[in-house]
Write a protein that holds these residues in place. Sequence first.
Motif: not given
Length: 306
Positions: A61, A99-100, A103, A106-107, A174-175, A178, A206, A210
């Motif tokens: 992260s 936001v997308t 994420v 991060l993922t 998940v990535a 996104c 973003s 984060i």
Amino acid sequence: MTDFALDDPFDRSRSRVPGPGSLIRTAADSIPPSGLVLLAIFSVQLGAGFAKELFSALPPSAVVFLRIAAGALIIGAVARPKLRGLSWRDWAVGVGFGVTLAVMNLTFYEALARLPLGVAVAIEFLGPLSIAVAASRRRLDLLWVGLAGAGVALLAPWGQSSTVSWAGIAFALVAGACWAGYILLSAAAGSRFPGATGLSFAMIVSAVVIAPVGITTGGADLLQPELLLIGLGVGLLSSVIPYSLELQALRRMPKHVFGILMSVEPAVAALIGLVVLGEILHAQQWAAIVCIVLASLGSTRTSKSL
């Protein structure tokens, strides 16, 4: 900014920024467009490789925060977004886009902490592949879905793999989801923000999203000059340089050819993982990556025919 082409979901630079200077443009003019795309792919994956090297000093992260913050600073300086005159719908699209993006990164980095680089990228590629298949609507698409499914099945840790985890696969999926959302939101942002300011706006959002997680987990280590420099390098390799190269390539080659070339990215990621990180994949994992690459190639060619 023109709308993102759904018939070419691997075209990631439609929403990206112009080159940071004339030196890149001048150098790019002397390189064939296919070479520019390959250089961009190598740059992205080399950045991911260096980012993974940072995991020994910082959690994923915190590394994501360094990458996004560096990219937001550079891209924001080149294409400064204007906030005046934006409607609430513009704000919704821009914030959702940001936001997308947060994420997604991060993922992906969390997946990278648990999977070999080539495996993580291959699974993430299911996102744009799903967009290509959804846009095509042909029976032949069942073949690409089957190939992609076979690839994931080959990568799954059915009790014998020590380099792949279910948690890593979940983060990569998940990535990928996104990434699919990124494609759709970039189209919406392209119709609401001029030039590259939509991406610039999203990158700043973003970074803000984060920052709390990245700063909290990274702590005082984030202030180490060496780590800051490496983070800046990751931002350049993963964002600014490939964005510039891809934009130059798209000016000189058809979009469907660009999409076909982009389909080899999981294989390049596996090679970068081998050379930079010493990640040796098993034959079964290479077979899985080949299945996903072939599915990406096939879906891109199918999209071209529509």
